[in-house]
Write a protein that holds these residues in place. Sequence first.
Motif, mmCIF file in Angstrom:
data_model
loop_
_atom_site.group_PDB
_atom_site.id
_atom_site.type_symbol
_atom_site.label_atom_id
_atom_site.label_comp_id
_atom_site.label_asym_id
_atom_site.label_seq_id
_atom_site.Cartn_x
_atom_site.Cartn_y
_atom_site.Cartn_z
ATOM 1 N N THR A 191 4.019 -2.619 -7.719
ATOM 2 C CA THR A 191 3.087 -2.164 -7.233
ATOM 3 C C THR A 191 2.066 -3.177 -7.796
ATOM 4 O OG1 THR A 191 2.689 -0.098 -8.369
ATOM 5 C CG2 THR A 191 4.022 0.458 -6.749
ATOM 6 N N TYR A 192 2.199 -3.540 -9.261
ATOM 7 C CA TYR A 192 0.976 -4.408 -10.007
ATOM 8 C C TYR A 192 0.837 -5.118 -9.431
ATOM 9 C CZ TYR A 192 0.957 -0.405 -13.356
ATOM 10 O OH TYR A 192 0.380 0.196 -13.214
ATOM 11 N N SER A 193 -0.504 -6.590 -9.338
ATOM 12 C CA SER A 193 -1.080 -7.516 -8.179
ATOM 13 C C SER A 193 -0.374 -8.607 -8.469
ATOM 14 C CB SER A 193 -2.164 -6.790 -8.574
ATOM 15 O OG SER A 193 -3.072 -7.983 -10.084
ATOM 16 N N ARG A 194 0.742 -8.883 -10.243
ATOM 17 C CA ARG A 194 1.530 -9.828 -10.013
ATOM 18 C C ARG A 194 2.356 -10.140 -10.011
ATOM 19 N NH1 ARG A 194 -1.814 -14.151 -12.521
ATOM 20 N NH2 ARG A 194 -3.255 -13.654 -13.373
ATOM 21 N N LEU A 240 -18.655 10.304 -4.575
ATOM 22 C CA LEU A 240 -17.825 9.186 -3.791
ATOM 23 C C LEU A 240 -17.004 8.430 -5.307
ATOM 24 C CD1 LEU A 240 -18.158 5.936 -2.789
ATOM 25 C CD2 LEU A 240 -20.101 5.554 -4.503
ATOM 26 N N ASP A 241 -15.908 8.453 -4.433
ATOM 27 C CA ASP A 241 -14.433 7.575 -4.750
ATOM 28 C C ASP A 241 -15.057 6.116 -4.146
ATOM 29 O OD1 ASP A 241 -12.316 7.221 -6.512
ATOM 30 O OD2 ASP A 241 -11.319 7.723 -4.241
ATOM 31 N N LEU A 242 -14.775 5.626 -5.556
ATOM 32 C CA LEU A 242 -15.184 4.011 -5.248
ATOM 33 C C LEU A 242 -14.519 3.363 -5.636
ATOM 34 C CD1 LEU A 242 -17.576 1.851 -4.636
ATOM 35 C CD2 LEU A 242 -18.607 2.440 -7.244
ATOM 36 N N GLY A 243 -13.109 2.060 -4.775
ATOM 37 C CA GLY A 243 -12.743 0.941 -5.719
ATOM 38 C C GLY A 243 -11.487 2.584 -5.317
ATOM 39 N N ALA A 244 -11.350 3.391 -4.156
ATOM 40 C CA ALA A 244 -10.540 4.502 -4.353
ATOM 41 C C ALA A 244 -9.609 3.829 -3.316
ATOM 42 C CB ALA A 244 -10.836 5.264 -2.206
ATOM 43 N N GLY A 245 -8.828 2.800 -3.216
ATOM 44 C CA GLY A 245 -7.258 2.428 -3.177
ATOM 45 C C GLY A 245 -6.158 3.281 -2.010
ATOM 46 N N THR A 246 -5.165 3.885 -2.337
ATOM 47 C CA THR A 246 -4.879 4.537 -1.132
ATOM 48 C C THR A 246 -5.502 6.333 -1.291
ATOM 49 O OG1 THR A 246 -2.682 5.548 -2.367
ATOM 50 C CG2 THR A 246 -3.101 3.220 -0.811
ATOM 51 N N GLY A 247 -6.376 6.459 -1.794
ATOM 52 C CA GLY A 247 -6.754 7.629 -2.518
ATOM 53 C C GLY A 247 -6.316 8.706 -2.896
ATOM 54 N N LEU A 248 -5.074 8.509 -4.022
ATOM 55 C CA LEU A 248 -4.852 9.152 -5.296
ATOM 56 C C LEU A 248 -5.846 10.173 -5.534
ATOM 57 C CD1 LEU A 248 -2.249 7.174 -6.920
ATOM 58 C CD2 LEU A 248 -1.494 8.716 -5.263
ATOM 59 N N LEU A 249 -6.367 9.623 -5.839
ATOM 60 C CA LEU A 249 -7.577 10.638 -6.855
ATOM 61 C C LEU A 249 -8.334 11.398 -5.220
ATOM 62 C CD1 LEU A 249 -9.153 11.749 -8.872
ATOM 63 C CD2 LEU A 249 -11.244 9.580 -8.621
ATOM 64 N N THR A 250 -8.672 10.717 -4.505
ATOM 65 C CA THR A 250 -10.026 11.375 -3.432
ATOM 66 C C THR A 250 -9.313 12.023 -3.075
ATOM 67 O OG1 THR A 250 -10.090 8.462 -2.451
ATOM 68 C CG2 THR A 250 -10.654 10.596 -1.149
ATOM 69 N N ARG A 251 -8.278 12.539 -2.500
ATOM 70 C CA ARG A 251 -7.531 13.470 -2.459
ATOM 71 C C ARG A 251 -7.814 15.126 -2.669
ATOM 72 N NH1 ARG A 251 -1.973 10.404 -1.250
ATOM 73 N NH2 ARG A 251 -3.318 8.555 -1.138
ATOM 74 N N GLN A 252 -7.369 14.715 -4.509
ATOM 75 C CA GLN A 252 -8.371 15.944 -5.654
ATOM 76 C C GLN A 252 -9.612 15.975 -5.037
ATOM 77 O OE1 GLN A 252 -5.575 15.815 -9.605
ATOM 78 N NE2 GLN A 252 -5.438 13.263 -8.865
ATOM 79 N N LEU A 253 -10.361 15.636 -5.061
ATOM 80 C CA LEU A 253 -11.789 14.788 -4.859
ATOM 81 C C LEU A 253 -12.104 16.537 -4.080
ATOM 82 C CD1 LEU A 253 -12.974 11.853 -5.661
ATOM 83 C CD2 LEU A 253 -12.880 13.786 -7.550
ATOM 84 N N ALA A 256 0.882 -1.554 -0.021
ATOM 85 C CA ALA A 256 -0.367 0.091 0.524
ATOM 86 C C ALA A 256 0.624 1.730 0.065
ATOM 87 C CB ALA A 256 -1.202 -0.196 1.282
ATOM 88 N N GLN A 257 1.945 1.498 1.265
ATOM 89 C CA GLN A 257 2.952 2.724 1.007
ATOM 90 C C GLN A 257 3.095 3.036 -0.953
ATOM 91 O OE1 GLN A 257 2.675 4.506 3.498
ATOM 92 N NE2 GLN A 257 1.961 3.995 4.969
ATOM 93 N N ARG A 298 -6.030 -2.522 4.691
ATOM 94 C CA ARG A 298 -4.283 -1.944 4.529
ATOM 95 C C ARG A 298 -4.298 -1.339 3.791
ATOM 96 N NH1 ARG A 298 -2.005 -7.407 2.263
ATOM 97 N NH2 ARG A 298 -4.245 -7.075 1.109
ATOM 98 N N MET A 299 -5.294 -0.951 2.269
ATOM 99 C CA MET A 299 -5.132 0.542 1.237
ATOM 100 C C MET A 299 -5.683 1.505 2.211
ATOM 101 S SD MET A 299 -4.349 -0.484 -1.622
ATOM 102 C CE MET A 299 -4.721 0.354 -2.843
ATOM 103 N N ARG A 300 -6.794 1.613 2.980
ATOM 104 C CA ARG A 300 -8.428 2.193 3.447
ATOM 105 C C ARG A 300 -7.421 3.285 4.817
ATOM 106 N NH1 ARG A 300 -11.800 -2.191 4.124
ATOM 107 N NH2 ARG A 300 -11.944 -2.137 6.294
#
Length: 255
Positions: A205-208, A42-55, A15-16, A70-72
């Motif tokens: 940082t990609y899932s695979r 509403l920021d859906l599937g927000a992850g660590t909030g990269l978009l949330t902060r701008q919103l 997450a970090q 952990r992302m929350r």
Amino acid sequence: MSQLPELAVSFGAAAQDYDRYRTAPPAQALDWLLPADCASVLDLGAGTGLLTRQLADRAAEVVAVEPDARMREVLAAACPRATVLEGTGEHIPLPDARVDAVTISAAWHWMDPAVALPEIARVLKPGGTLGILYTRRDRRVPWLDRLDAYVHDEMGTDDRIGDLIGRMNDGPWLPDGVPFAEPEPHADTWTAAMSAEEVTAMFATYSRFIALPADRKRELAARIEAKVRETAEVRDDLVRLPLVCYSWRTQRTGS
């Protein structure tokens, strides 16, 4: 809550790093997506909030919904103005007609449209906006396409997000019967200056990659960094990384 694929909830293990090395959507994409009078989003599937902060700089009220604890945790620390809730696109913990807009950044491919779209419509006010964004390396640039193809081959993956973006850009992609207007597409391009180490860390940082054993991660990271240095356009010791943000917006129809 619906059962998410294992890879969909793997990001919390990094997450970090995800928060540090992933690229947020550009401001101009939000200028295009969001109505000027958007009071609640509403920021859906927000992850660590990269978009949330701008919103949070644009709307009086921001709710962020994310399935991974952990992302929350990273999100809540980075964006204290947001209300952070556990949930998914298929199960949104909000009442009916609650928000003026819903945004989904880099998470649409984890959701089931047949279930998520009616649920999104439920929490949107009539006439509200749904915006979907994907920020990614611009594979229309030849050297970057070669680099991305190398990384995908090394991780044993295909570019399914790229395939999804292609299908979304080809024409209407909403299931029949959902209360949304035909989506409009948009794209913004720019170039980021990053070190070779930062580009490598972004790939990590990609899932695979996250799912690999530790020794395999070290070996693969070294190979990816060597390939970045061999392939990339470099100026003043920094990689000039072409980026693109693909966006789609649609309005909730009906009452």
